[in-house]
Scaffold this motif. Structure first.
Motif, PDB file in Angstrom:
ATOM      1  N   SER A   1     -17.994  72.621  15.013  1.00 48.99           N
ATOM      2  CA  SER A   1     -17.137  73.732  14.631  1.00 48.99           C
ATOM      3  C   SER A   1     -17.867  74.654  13.663  1.00 48.99           C
ATOM      4  O   SER A   1     -18.490  74.186  12.705  1.00 48.99           O
TER       5      SER A   1
ATOM      6  N   LEU B   1     -16.470  76.462  11.543  1.00 45.42           N
ATOM      7  CA  LEU B   1     -15.617  76.628  10.371  1.00 45.42           C
ATOM      8  C   LEU B   1     -15.762  75.465   9.396  1.00 45.42           C
ATOM      9  O   LEU B   1     -15.858  74.309   9.802  1.00 45.42           O
TER      10      LEU B   1
ATOM     11  N   SER C   1     -13.902  73.094   6.632  1.00 44.10           N
ATOM     12  CA  SER C   1     -12.524  72.589   6.619  1.00 44.10           C
ATOM     13  C   SER C   1     -11.613  73.453   5.745  1.00 44.10           C
ATOM     14  O   SER C   1     -10.447  73.679   6.076  1.00 44.10           O
TER      15      SER C   1
ATOM     16  N   HIS D   1     -10.926  76.726   7.655  1.00 43.41           N
ATOM     17  CA  HIS D   1     -10.058  76.388   8.780  1.00 43.41           C
ATOM     18  C   HIS D   1      -8.610  76.258   8.308  1.00 43.41           C
ATOM     19  O   HIS D   1      -7.690  76.809   8.928  1.00 43.41           O
TER      20      HIS D   1
ATOM     21  N   SER E   1      -5.627  75.874  16.333  1.00 47.05           N
ATOM     22  CA  SER E   1      -6.589  75.090  15.578  1.00 47.05           C
ATOM     23  C   SER E   1      -7.765  74.635  16.435  1.00 47.05           C
ATOM     24  O   SER E   1      -8.917  74.681  16.008  1.00 47.05           O
TER      25      SER E   1
ATOM     26  N   LEU F   1      -9.310  79.437  16.350  1.00 47.60           N
ATOM     27  CA  LEU F   1      -9.914  79.638  15.029  1.00 47.60           C
ATOM     28  C   LEU F   1     -11.433  79.467  15.059  1.00 47.60           C
ATOM     29  O   LEU F   1     -12.162  80.328  14.545  1.00 47.60           O
ATOM     30  N   PRO F   2     -11.972  78.392  15.638  1.00 46.52           N
ATOM     31  CA  PRO F   2     -13.438  78.317  15.713  1.00 46.52           C
ATOM     32  C   PRO F   2     -14.040  79.416  16.573  1.00 46.52           C
ATOM     33  O   PRO F   2     -15.115  79.924  16.264  1.00 46.52           O
TER      34      PRO F   2
END
Length: 321
Positions: A10, A12, A14, A17, A46, A50-51
């Motif tokens: 990912s 992102l 944490s 995110h 999620s 988002l990524p």
């Protein structure tokens, strides 16, 4: 399924995110409800969006593009329009990028123009879909305009009415105002390279055997793909592919789209029954198969879809530096 199970890594942290999740959950879930999608679709914020949004945002910065063009390729019924609708929301509300989307379908030639092509070049060109049935110059002009659109300037976005199989009147076209940070350009053959001459020799389905026995149509299509369409696709800064499981999935998913269209417009011209749809999809078979062979490794990012339309994994071919 968690983001770590879908993405190889990912982009992102944490903390970022979680911050984005808190910011976007409300409007994302509302859009899921507005589009009457299953509640489980909310999980994709999620897991997928988002990524993906972070990847796009950072690619834009890495390439130094004020207006970044993301191409989205996917077979019919793969969910390109749905993905682009949600991605636009995520990029605007989560990443503060003014986003505009349009489709290759929006720049189809008019029905009258395609009928002339069918008369002067080949009868199969009267059917919309393949390279050669779009107004590529309109697409190039639109991308140039969107890249240079300033504050307080506006431009029209072309629109095609599939229910009547013709371009919508210009007064019905939507508009957008500048400046534009991100353009999402989607279409079933966006980013697809041309085939080699040897690949064109043998017909691959009933349509090609019976209505293009000499290969004139498929060579015309390939020449268009190799020429003006590559000029259009070269304006793309990054390419995302939605990889369908195969042609059977395309047939099933595209059939569901036709059923929705029938409910929306009734029995108007342009809504296809099963037999007409099967013939229609034969126009797309050659380049759909070619895309499935070539793009998963050459696209910057590839989402592998399952038979149930789920996102099974993300293949990232252009890593963030």
């Amino acid at each position: 399924m968690s983001v770590s199970q879908i993405w190889p890594q990912s982009p992102l942290t944490s903390e970022r995110h979680q911050a984005l999740l808190e910011k976007l959950s409300g409007p994302f879930n509302q859009l899921v409800e507005d589009l009457a999608l299953p509640a489980s679709y909310s999980d994709l914020l999620s897991e997928v969006y988002l990524p993906l949004g972070e990847w796009i945002s950072r690619q834009r910065l890495l390439q130094g593009k004020l207006c970044f063009v993301l191409g989205v390729n996917g077979g019919q019924g793969s969910g390109k329009s749905t993905l682009c609708t949600f991605l636009k929301l995520v990029m605007e509300k989560g990443f503060d990028l003014r986003t505009v989307g349009f489709s290759l379908d929006d720049i189809y030639l008019t029905r009258g123009h395609r009928h002339l092509l069918g008369k002067n070049q080949h009868p199969l060109l009267a059917t919309r879909g393949v390279p050669g049935t779009h107004d590529v110059s309109m697409g190039l002009e639109l991308l140039n305009r969107l890249r240079t659109l300033r504050a307080n300037e506006a431009t029209y976005l072309p629109s095609f009415n599939k229910g009547v199989d013709d371009r919508a009147p210009m007064e019905a076209w939507p508009t957008c105002e500048g400046p534009v940070d991100l353009v999402i350009f989607e279409g079933w053959c966006v980013g697809t390279p041309p085939q080699g001459e040897a690949s064109l020799a043998i017909p691959i389905n009933k349509l090609e055997r019976e209505e293009d026995s000499d290969g004139k149509w498929r060579r015309y299509v390939n020449d268009q793909l190799a020429g003006p369409y590559q000029e259009l696709f070269n304006r793309i800064d990054a390419l995302l592919m939605l990889k369908v499981p195969g042609l059977e999935a395309v047939k099933e998913w595209r059939g569901k789209q036709e059923q929705k269209l029938e409910k929306k417009v009734g029995q108007q011209s342009g809504v296809m029954d099963d037999q007409a749809l099967a013939r229609f999809l034969m126009h797309y078979q050659r380049l759909t198969q070619h895309s499935l062979k070539t793009l998963p490794e050459s696209a910057d990012i590839c989402f592998h879809l399952g038979a149930d339309h789920s996102f099974e994994k993300v293949q990232v071919n252009r890593m963030l530096c």
